[in-house]
Design a protein around this motif. Structure first.
Motif, PDB file in Angstrom:
ATOM      1  N   THR A 166       0.848  -1.195   0.000  1.00 19.65           N
ATOM      2  CA  THR A 166       0.000   0.000   0.000  1.00 19.65           C
ATOM      3  C   THR A 166       0.886   1.248   0.000  1.00 19.65           C
ATOM      4  N   PRO A 167       1.021   1.913  -1.156  1.00 17.23           N
ATOM      5  CA  PRO A 167       1.965   3.033  -1.240  1.00 17.23           C
ATOM      6  C   PRO A 167       1.780   4.098  -0.150  1.00 17.23           C
ATOM      7  N   GLU A 168       0.525   4.383   0.244  1.00 17.45           N
ATOM      8  CA  GLU A 168       0.316   5.396   1.291  1.00 17.45           C
ATOM      9  C   GLU A 168       0.957   4.957   2.608  1.00 17.45           C
ATOM     10  N   LEU A 169       0.821   3.643   2.930  1.00 15.39           N
ATOM     11  CA  LEU A 169       1.418   3.133   4.176  1.00 15.39           C
ATOM     12  C   LEU A 169       2.937   3.116   4.072  1.00 15.39           C
ATOM     13  N   VAL A 170       3.442   2.718   2.899  1.00 16.00           N
ATOM     14  CA  VAL A 170       4.900   2.695   2.710  1.00 16.00           C
ATOM     15  C   VAL A 170       5.470   4.099   2.922  1.00 16.00           C
ATOM     16  N   THR A 171       4.812   5.092   2.324  1.00 17.70           N
ATOM     17  CA  THR A 171       5.296   6.472   2.461  1.00 17.70           C
ATOM     18  C   THR A 171       5.280   6.893   3.921  1.00 17.70           C
ATOM     19  N   GLU A 172       4.178   6.613   4.600  1.00 14.02           N
ATOM     20  CA  GLU A 172       4.056   7.006   6.005  1.00 14.02           C
ATOM     21  C   GLU A 172       5.162   6.346   6.847  1.00 14.02           C
ATOM     22  N   ILE A 175      13.335   2.978   1.637  1.00 17.35           N
ATOM     23  CA  ILE A 175      11.945   2.676   1.320  1.00 17.35           C
ATOM     24  C   ILE A 175      11.479   1.450   2.108  1.00 17.35           C
ATOM     25  N   PHE A 176      10.320   1.532   2.722  1.00 17.75           N
ATOM     26  CA  PHE A 176       9.797   0.394   3.474  1.00 17.75           C
ATOM     27  C   PHE A 176       9.325  -0.677   2.494  1.00 17.75           C
ATOM     28  N   SER A 177       9.912  -1.860   2.605  1.00 13.32           N
ATOM     29  CA  SER A 177       9.579  -2.984   1.726  1.00 13.32           C
ATOM     30  C   SER A 177      10.270  -4.203   2.301  1.00 13.32           C
ATOM     31  N   ASP A 178      10.547  -5.212   1.505  1.00 11.94           N
ATOM     32  CA  ASP A 178      11.317  -6.359   1.995  1.00 11.94           C
ATOM     33  C   ASP A 178      12.093  -6.976   0.844  1.00 11.94           C
ATOM     34  N   ILE A 179      13.187  -7.666   1.184  1.00  9.15           N
ATOM     35  CA  ILE A 179      13.965  -8.332   0.134  1.00  9.15           C
ATOM     36  C   ILE A 179      13.170  -9.491  -0.474  1.00  9.15           C
ATOM     37  N   LEU A 180      12.148  -9.977   0.249  1.00  7.16           N
ATOM     38  CA  LEU A 180      11.435 -11.180  -0.215  1.00  7.16           C
ATOM     39  C   LEU A 180      10.318 -10.890  -1.215  1.00  7.16           C
ATOM     40  N   VAL A 181      10.178  -9.627  -1.642  1.00  7.68           N
ATOM     41  CA  VAL A 181       9.238  -9.349  -2.736  1.00  7.68           C
ATOM     42  C   VAL A 181       9.764  -9.958  -4.039  1.00  7.68           C
ATOM     43  N   ILE A 182      11.070 -10.225  -4.107  1.00  8.74           N
ATOM     44  CA  ILE A 182      11.643 -10.830  -5.328  1.00  8.74           C
ATOM     45  C   ILE A 182      11.181 -12.285  -5.511  1.00  8.74           C
ATOM     46  N   PRO A 183      11.362 -13.168  -4.508  1.00  7.94           N
ATOM     47  CA  PRO A 183      10.788 -14.511  -4.685  1.00  7.94           C
ATOM     48  C   PRO A 183       9.284 -14.482  -4.953  1.00  7.94           C
ATOM     49  N   GLN A 184       8.573 -13.566  -4.312  1.00  6.67           N
ATOM     50  CA  GLN A 184       7.129 -13.460  -4.584  1.00  6.67           C
ATOM     51  C   GLN A 184       6.882 -13.153  -6.052  1.00  6.67           C
ATOM     52  N   ALA A 185       7.652 -12.203  -6.587  1.00 11.80           N
ATOM     53  CA  ALA A 185       7.469 -11.831  -7.995  1.00 11.80           C
ATOM     54  C   ALA A 185       7.826 -12.992  -8.936  1.00 11.80           C
ATOM     55  N   LEU A 220       5.655  -5.853  -9.489  1.00 14.07           N
ATOM     56  CA  LEU A 220       6.126  -5.063  -8.345  1.00 14.07           C
ATOM     57  C   LEU A 220       5.801  -3.575  -8.526  1.00 14.07           C
ATOM     58  N   ASN A 221       4.758  -3.331  -9.331  1.00 15.52           N
ATOM     59  CA  ASN A 221       4.361  -1.945  -9.568  1.00 15.52           C
ATOM     60  C   ASN A 221       4.102  -1.187  -8.260  1.00 15.52           C
ATOM     61  N   TYR A 222       3.590  -1.908  -7.253  1.00 12.12           N
ATOM     62  CA  TYR A 222       3.284  -1.234  -5.980  1.00 12.12           C
ATOM     63  C   TYR A 222       4.541  -0.642  -5.336  1.00 12.12           C
ATOM     64  N   VAL A 223       5.705  -1.281  -5.549  1.00  9.70           N
ATOM     65  CA  VAL A 223       6.954  -0.727  -4.992  1.00  9.70           C
ATOM     66  C   VAL A 223       7.298   0.583  -5.714  1.00  9.70           C
ATOM     67  N   PHE A 224       7.159   0.566  -7.064  1.00 13.67           N
ATOM     68  CA  PHE A 224       7.554   1.748  -7.834  1.00 13.67           C
ATOM     69  C   PHE A 224       6.603   2.920  -7.536  1.00 13.67           C
ATOM     70  N   GLU A 225       5.316   2.603  -7.369  1.00 14.17           N
ATOM     71  CA  GLU A 225       4.353   3.654  -6.989  1.00 14.17           C
ATOM     72  C   GLU A 225       4.717   4.235  -5.625  1.00 14.17           C
ATOM     73  N   ALA A 226       5.119   3.346  -4.709  1.00 15.91           N
ATOM     74  CA  ALA A 226       5.479   3.794  -3.352  1.00 15.91           C
ATOM     75  C   ALA A 226       6.731   4.676  -3.390  1.00 15.91           C
ATOM     76  N   LYS A 237       7.693   6.583  -5.898  1.00 12.39           N
ATOM     77  CA  LYS A 237       7.308   7.896  -6.455  1.00 12.39           C
ATOM     78  C   LYS A 237       6.589   8.747  -5.412  1.00 12.39           C
ATOM     79  N   MET A 238       5.660   8.107  -4.692  1.00 12.52           N
ATOM     80  CA  MET A 238       4.891   8.847  -3.688  1.00 12.52           C
ATOM     81  C   MET A 238       5.807   9.338  -2.569  1.00 12.52           C
TER      82      MET A 238
END
Ligand code: CP3
Length: 343
Positions: free
Chosen positions: A52-58, A74-84, A121-127, A129-130
């Motif tokens: 959720t880009p708004e939560l990531v930004t916050e 940026i708030f995220s995790d290294i494990l978004v790669i295996p997910q993708a 992983l568009n949600y990461v890129f949106e986050a 930018k925001m």
């Protein structure tokens, strides 16, 4: 107007330029210990927060506003790669990452899909930018990924581990398969980081958190070459920081490949790190995260010692690994303020 003298401190230090004072940020600063983060953690599950880009930004801005660090991550995790890649990764409370069907054989590796990162992983890129829109110009944003070796550790072991015995024996029994997997992870990671850069991150850190479970010879087979490939593909685009935890033996090699920064853990002295790196690269680190539990006057003394040992040039102050949950916020402020006020 962005004249050279207005280049943010953190980026100046990464470029090896002179700085008025040492910049500071903290690995894992965007989670774990801040009360406002814990509130959000109780409200939304981990991957909802990441997606959720708004939560990531916050969450990304919390430590900037509350502690006053010189860079955001940026708030995220290294494990978004295996997910993708199509692997189902869960984040279990009080346990950490869990993969029900870890990688076991050639057909599992064959099935991994490394295309369409932009979409998945568009949600990461949106986050990104925001978050960039909300950050002041003088606070750069760090993007990150796990090293291919560290990602393999989770994908094959299926969870965290002290030894990563399953992951290591997989590699030692099937080196060809291991390299197939490492190549796939490397390729998707390069695409992913290029897109993060396009979205606006100012620097990239590669976390090789589990490099230290390998011997130095195995490190040169299963980890170093893949980090080098990522660095070679990206170093002309943005400054790269490599963090090879527990791998003092790799400091010399990493100092020669055109990366901008090298993360040092607390088991290596500043003097040794400078010697091994030939003073060719900006060093980042290296207070033991547990020292943030020390009495304040002792923490101040140790922080000043760290600053004296590394020196002012080519240095970014940080911990030697991620900040621990339950670290007192006041002590985090003491650590950061001691660095900012040091002369
Ligand atoms: O500053 C930040 O916190 C930025 C975001 C960030 C997270 N993970 C959020 C997170 C970063 C940079 C990471 C990197 C990461 N993730 C690494 C490399 C850095 C390191 O500490 O070695 C690793 C190995 C992971 C894998 C991972 N994610 C583990 C082992 C765990 C569970 C235990 C823990 O807290 O580290 C996670 C979950 C995770 N990632 C949390 C956070 C804030 C905690 C769970 C939650 O908030 O619900």
């Amino acid at each position: 107007m962005n004249t050279i003298s207005e280049t943010p401190l953190f980026l100046r230090a990464l470029n090896g330029e002179k700085v008025d004072r040492t910049p500071v940020w903290i690995m894992r600063q965007a989670g774990r210990y801040l009360p406002d983060f814990i509130t959000l953690k109780n409200k939304y599950d981990f991957f909802t927060r990441c997606q959720t880009p708004e939560l990531v930004t916050e969450i990304t801005l919390m430590p900037i506003k509350q502690i006053g660090l010189d860079a955001a991550i940026i708030f995220s995790d290294i494990l978004v790669i295996p997910q993708a890649m199509g692997v189902n990764v869960e984040m279990k409370n009080n346990f950490g990452p869990y993969i029900e069907f870890p990688i076991k054989n050639e057909s599992d590796i064959h099935k991994l899909n490394i295309s369409n990162v932009e979409e998945k992983l568009n949600y990461v890129f949106e986050a990104v930018k925001m978050t960039k829109k909300e950050l002041q110009y003088n606070i750069p944003l760090i993007g990150f990924a796990g090293s291919p070796w560290t990602i393999l550790c989770y994908m094959v072991q299926g969870s965290g581990s002290k030894t990563f015995d399953i992951a290591k024996s997989f590699c030692f029994k099937n080196p060809e398969l291991a390299h197939k997997l490492l190549n796939k992870i490397t390729s998707i990671t390069i695409d992913y980081l290029k897109m993060k850069i396009n979205a606006g991150v100012d620097a990239v850190q590669i976390f090789d958190s589990w490099g230290g479970v390998l011997s130095h010879t195995d490190y040169n087979v299963f980890s170093y070459p893949y980090i080098k490939q990522i660095n070679d593909a990206l170093k002309i685009l943005r400054p790269i920081i490599i963090y090879p935890k527990g791998c003092w033996h790799a400091i010399n090699s990493f100092s020669k490949i055109g990366a901008s920064g090298l993360g040092i853990d607390w088991t290596c002295s500043a003097r040794n790190a400078r010697y091994l790196s030939g003073n060719n690269i900006t060093l980042q680190g290296n207070m033991d995260p547990s020292r943030l539990f020390s009495p304040k006057n002792e923490l101040i003394k140790l922080t000043k010692e760290m600053l004296n040992e590394f020196g002012k040039e080519k240095y970014i102050a940080n911990l030697g690994h991620g900040i621990l949950p339950n670290t007192p916020v006041d002590n985090v402020k003491v650590f950061v303020d001691t660095i900012k006020n040091f002369s």
